[in-house]
Design a protein around this motif. Structure first.
Motif, PDB file in Angstrom:
ATOM      1  N   VAL A 254      47.854  62.094 123.756  1.00 44.85           N
ATOM      2  CA  VAL A 254      48.938  62.744 124.509  1.00 44.85           C
ATOM      3  C   VAL A 254      48.341  63.662 125.571  1.00 44.85           C
ATOM      4  CG1 VAL A 254      50.919  64.283 124.363  1.00 44.85           C
ATOM      5  CG2 VAL A 254      50.511  62.608 122.551  1.00 44.85           C
ATOM      6  N   LEU A 255      47.325  64.421 125.191  1.00 42.83           N
ATOM      7  CA  LEU A 255      46.662  65.308 126.148  1.00 42.83           C
ATOM      8  C   LEU A 255      45.980  64.512 127.255  1.00 42.83           C
ATOM      9  CD1 LEU A 255      45.062  67.887 123.671  1.00 42.83           C
ATOM     10  CD2 LEU A 255      47.233  68.056 124.916  1.00 42.83           C
ATOM     11  N   LEU A 256      45.449  63.350 126.883  1.00 48.20           N
ATOM     12  CA  LEU A 256      44.835  62.488 127.894  1.00 48.20           C
ATOM     13  C   LEU A 256      45.870  62.041 128.919  1.00 48.20           C
ATOM     14  CD1 LEU A 256      42.478  60.780 128.984  1.00 48.20           C
ATOM     15  CD2 LEU A 256      43.129  59.005 127.323  1.00 48.20           C
ATOM     16  N   GLY A 257      47.031  61.630 128.443  1.00 50.13           N
ATOM     17  CA  GLY A 257      48.082  61.210 129.360  1.00 50.13           C
ATOM     18  C   GLY A 257      48.546  62.342 130.256  1.00 50.13           C
ATOM     19  N   VAL A 258      48.691  63.537 129.690  1.00 47.54           N
ATOM     20  CA  VAL A 258      49.117  64.698 130.483  1.00 47.54           C
ATOM     21  C   VAL A 258      48.057  65.048 131.520  1.00 47.54           C
ATOM     22  CG1 VAL A 258      49.666  67.159 130.375  1.00 47.54           C
ATOM     23  CG2 VAL A 258      50.590  65.599 128.656  1.00 47.54           C
ATOM     24  N   ALA A 259      46.784  64.966 131.142  1.00 43.50           N
ATOM     25  CA  ALA A 259      45.706  65.263 132.087  1.00 43.50           C
ATOM     26  C   ALA A 259      45.732  64.301 133.267  1.00 43.50           C
ATOM     27  CB  ALA A 259      44.355  65.201 131.371  1.00 43.50           C
ATOM     28  N   VAL A 260      45.946  63.015 132.985  1.00 50.36           N
ATOM     29  CA  VAL A 260      46.035  62.027 134.066  1.00 50.36           C
ATOM     30  C   VAL A 260      47.256  62.308 134.939  1.00 50.36           C
ATOM     31  CG1 VAL A 260      46.348  59.585 134.595  1.00 50.36           C
ATOM     32  CG2 VAL A 260      44.805  60.269 132.750  1.00 50.36           C
ATOM     33  N   ALA A 261      48.386  62.643 134.316  1.00 48.17           N
ATOM     34  CA  ALA A 261      49.598  62.947 135.078  1.00 48.17           C
ATOM     35  C   ALA A 261      49.403  64.177 135.955  1.00 48.17           C
ATOM     36  CB  ALA A 261      50.767  63.169 134.116  1.00 48.17           C
ATOM     37  N   TRP A 262      48.768  65.209 135.411  1.00 49.20           N
ATOM     38  CA  TRP A 262      48.541  66.438 136.167  1.00 49.20           C
ATOM     39  C   TRP A 262      47.629  66.189 137.359  1.00 49.20           C
ATOM     40  CZ3 TRP A 262      50.623  71.239 134.821  1.00 49.20           C
ATOM     41  CH2 TRP A 262      50.164  72.324 135.589  1.00 49.20           C
TER      42      TRP A 262
ATOM     43  N   PHE B 128      57.635  62.361 127.477  1.00 51.30           N
ATOM     44  CA  PHE B 128      58.366  63.571 127.853  1.00 51.30           C
ATOM     45  C   PHE B 128      57.486  64.546 128.642  1.00 51.30           C
ATOM     46  CE2 PHE B 128      61.219  62.361 124.273  1.00 51.30           C
ATOM     47  CZ  PHE B 128      62.388  62.279 125.017  1.00 51.30           C
ATOM     48  N   LEU B 129      56.237  64.713 128.231  1.00 48.26           N
ATOM     49  CA  LEU B 129      55.361  65.643 128.937  1.00 48.26           C
ATOM     50  C   LEU B 129      54.993  65.118 130.325  1.00 48.26           C
ATOM     51  CD1 LEU B 129      53.045  66.815 126.028  1.00 48.26           C
ATOM     52  CD2 LEU B 129      54.871  68.106 127.145  1.00 48.26           C
ATOM     53  N   CYS B 130      54.712  63.831 130.434  1.00 48.87           N
ATOM     54  CA  CYS B 130      54.376  63.257 131.741  1.00 48.87           C
ATOM     55  C   CYS B 130      55.597  63.251 132.661  1.00 48.87           C
ATOM     56  CB  CYS B 130      53.834  61.843 131.581  1.00 48.87           C
ATOM     57  SG  CYS B 130      52.184  61.776 130.853  1.00 48.87           S
ATOM     58  N   ARG B 131      56.766  63.046 132.104  1.00 42.00           N
ATOM     59  CA  ARG B 131      57.995  63.121 132.901  1.00 42.00           C
ATOM     60  C   ARG B 131      58.162  64.521 133.472  1.00 42.00           C
ATOM     61  NH1 ARG B 131      63.137  60.116 132.386  1.00 42.00           N
ATOM     62  NH2 ARG B 131      64.804  61.348 133.313  1.00 42.00           N
ATOM     63  N   LEU B 132      57.827  65.525 132.676  1.00 43.66           N
ATOM     64  CA  LEU B 132      57.929  66.906 133.132  1.00 43.66           C
ATOM     65  C   LEU B 132      56.914  67.195 134.233  1.00 43.66           C
ATOM     66  CD1 LEU B 132      59.207  69.717 132.656  1.00 43.66           C
ATOM     67  CD2 LEU B 132      57.388  70.139 130.983  1.00 43.66           C
ATOM     68  N   VAL B 133      55.699  66.681 134.096  1.00 40.11           N
ATOM     69  CA  VAL B 133      54.632  66.954 135.068  1.00 40.11           C
ATOM     70  C   VAL B 133      54.834  66.164 136.357  1.00 40.11           C
ATOM     71  CG1 VAL B 133      52.151  66.696 135.501  1.00 40.11           C
ATOM     72  CG2 VAL B 133      52.946  67.556 133.282  1.00 40.11           C
ATOM     73  N   VAL B 134      55.156  64.893 136.239  1.00 34.64           N
ATOM     74  CA  VAL B 134      55.235  64.025 137.418  1.00 34.64           C
ATOM     75  C   VAL B 134      56.513  64.266 138.206  1.00 34.64           C
ATOM     76  CG1 VAL B 134      55.365  61.617 138.186  1.00 34.64           C
ATOM     77  CG2 VAL B 134      53.760  62.266 136.377  1.00 34.64           C
TER      78      VAL B 134
END
Length: 258
Positions: free
Chosen positions: A28-36, A125-131
């Motif tokens: 999950v953190l990996l996906g968020v890092a890529v999204a960020w 949900f986290l990537c939706r929030l970031v992107v």
């Protein structure tokens, strides 16, 4: 119930279970890092580059991590006992043998189900929030429209867990089971993608990585997978991946010496 409780105790008493779970949830953190990172690059790009920028749904990318981790955990649930000789003790207590494998399947499948749901939905949900609305609104699709794909993608994780357990029971080798997982998930699809048509499309449609989206009726013609299966057929093939190795393993454990 005693067999189920015993297998639950075994799985949660080994360090590798926690390691595989941590690595799975860490995706999950990996996906968020890529999204960020992607969002930052998008914001700093000129307008004409933004119009051409694209981003895939990251939950469908990072799910590879829990798939492989849960598959390894499933394999270890059997092979570690075989190596240490504890499997003979289990079979002495449960002479019919197959209930041991069924109990392992229930425990491993449940852990895979939880890991898949947390990973896929958490990443979404986290990537939706970031992107936000960047990348042509890849994450602006209403949640209910994305829900079927999120569910089928998360269900692929327990399928890998059961596949790993079944491969471990059949091969009695952790390395062999992991090689089987990697081959089915990544190597064979790449080979199928380079075959001439119509075999590339036909065989690609049967690969486990393309089944979740085929179940929802998505078109995968331009991917490494095919999209020739109807939703019910794709669901049936996914069930085969989860059940046939377990049934084959149950048959073998009854016939072979522990």
């Amino acid at each position: 119930m005693n067999t189920l409780a015993s297998e639950w105790l075994k799985v949660r008493s080994v360090r590798s279970t926690y390691l595989n779970l941590v690595l799975s949830l860490g995706s999950v953190l990996l996906g968020v890092a890529v999204a960020w990172t992607s969002a930052g690059m998008y914001d700093s790009a000129p307008l004409h580059r933004r119009a051409q920028a694209a981003l895939t749904e990251l939950e469908e990318v990072v799910v590879i991590v829990p798939q492989l981790c849960m598959g390894i955990m499933g394999a270890l649930a059997f092979t570690s006992e075989h190596v240490t000789g504890m499997l003979r003790t289990s079979f002495t207590i449960v002479p019919r043998r197959w209930p041991v494998l069924m109990a392992k399947s229930a425990v491993v499948g449940l852990l895979g189900l939880l890991a898949g749901a947390i990973t896929v939905f958490g990443t979404y949900f986290l990537c939706r929030l970031v992107v936000g609305d960047r990348f042509s609104g890849v994450y602006t699709t209403p949640f209910l429209e994305r829900l079927p794909t999120l569910v089928t993608t998360s269900l692929s994780v327990p399928v890998f867990a059961l596949l790993g357990l079944g491969a471990g029971a059949i091969l009695r080798s952790t390395a062999g089971a992991v090689a089987t997982l990697v081959g089915l998930a990544y190597v064979i699809p790449m080979i199928c993608g380079n075959l001439p048509e119509p075999w590339s499309e036909r065989l690609g449609s049967l690969m486990i990585g393309g089944l979740p989206r085929q179940i929802t009726g998505a078109d995968l013609t331009h991917s490494v997978y095919g999209s020739q299966l109807a939703p019910w057929a794709a669901a049936a093939v996914m069930a085969v991946y989860a059940t046939v190795p377990i049934l084959a393993g149950a048959l073998l454990v009854r016939r072979r010496a522990a």
